[in-house]
Structure formats: structure tokens, C-alpha cells
Design a protein around this motif. Structure first.
Motif, mmCIF file in Angstrom:
data_model
loop_
_atom_site.group_PDB
_atom_site.id
_atom_site.type_symbol
_atom_site.label_atom_id
_atom_site.label_comp_id
_atom_site.label_asym_id
_atom_site.label_seq_id
_atom_site.Cartn_x
_atom_site.Cartn_y
_atom_site.Cartn_z
ATOM 1 N N GLU A 6 0.872 -1.377 -0.022
ATOM 2 C CA GLU A 6 0.090 0.119 -0.053
ATOM 3 C C GLU A 6 0.712 1.417 0.137
ATOM 4 N N ASN A 71 -8.975 3.663 -11.708
ATOM 5 C CA ASN A 71 -9.139 2.345 -11.063
ATOM 6 C C ASN A 71 -8.152 2.260 -9.978
ATOM 7 N N ASP A 72 -8.746 1.518 -9.062
ATOM 8 C CA ASP A 72 -7.860 1.565 -7.545
ATOM 9 C C ASP A 72 -6.812 0.239 -7.547
ATOM 10 N N THR A 73 -7.172 -0.734 -8.469
ATOM 11 C CA THR A 73 -6.212 -1.817 -8.127
ATOM 12 C C THR A 73 -5.395 -2.085 -9.377
#
Length: 137
Positions: A6, A71-73
């Protein structure tokens, strides 16, 4: 270990690495569908091929820029980037189909700068349209 993945620096390096790898793969696919060898022609100084290839590379990067932004991923970004590339590839074939009086691929291979320029511009323009269409995954 979750905190490691992260970390903004780790995430940036991961996305950067994936986009570089995808760019190489996607450019290799473009090379398969053209009648000329991109890097061989660029080495010879074929400016039309350089412009067309540069437009494709810019287009791929632009699509991934939007894909990463929306997009987050990493997997979502790759999926939308690959889908965007497919649309860009289809755009290339449509361009060839819509100009039956000019064999685009042949003209670029022969060094026709005007055709290389319009091909570059189409790739760039389509990438903005494709990128703007990418939704949040």
C-alpha cells in the motif's frame, strides 16, 4: 506485508513496471500486424514509421494514464489498459479500411510522412476518446 504493497512508492513502481511491460507487448502486437518492421525502419531513418510508432506508444501511455487514474487496483488498470489497447488496434484497422484509395500500412513503410503523421494523430486522438471512456472499475 500489506503496508508494503500500500506504500505509494511501491504502488508507483508496480504500475510503472506493468505499463512498461504492457507497452512492449502491445508494440510487439502492432509490429505483427504491420507489413514493415518498426525498429528496423526507424533505425534506417524512416520518419513516417517513427511518427506512427510514436503515436501508438503515446496512445498506449494515454490509455494507461486514464486507466490508472480511474481504477484502484493494478489488475483493474491492466484490464482497462488492455481493453483500451484492443480498441486502439481496432481503430488502426478501421483507418486502413476507411481509406481504400491509400494502403496506409504500405505508405508508412515506404516513408510517406503525411500518412505517418495522420496515423500518429489518429492514434493520439483515439487514445483520448478511449481514455475518457474508461470507467471506475
Amino acid at each position: 506485508m500489506g503496508a508494503f504493497w500500500e506504500n505509494v512508492f511501491v504502488e508507483t513502481v508496480a504500475r510503472y513496471s506493468v505499463v512498461i511491460l504492457c507497452s512492449f507487448v502491445f508494440l510487439a502486437i502492432f509490429e505483427l500486424v504491420t507489413s514493415y518492421k518498426n525498429w528496423e525502419q526507424i533505425k534506417k531513418g524512416n520518419f513516417a514509421v517513427a511518427m506512427a510508432t510514436g503515436g501508438k506508444l503515446f496512445g498506449i501511455a494515454t490509455i494507461f494514464r486514464y486507466s490508472i487514474e480511474h481504477n484502484d487496483t493494478l489488475l483493474q488498470s491492466i484490464g482497462w489498459g488492455a481493453f483500451g489497447f484492443l480498441l486502439l488496434l481496432i481503430g488502426y484497422f478501421v483507418f486502413e479500411f476507411m481509406t481504400p484509395s491509400i494502403k496506409i500500412d504500405e505508405e508508412i513503410g515506404k516513408g510517406n510522412i503525411a500518412v505517418g503523421f495522420i496515423s500518429m494523430t489518429i492514434s493520439i486522438g483515439l487514445s483520448f476518446v478511449i481514455g475518457a471512456s474508461i470507467i471506475i472499475g
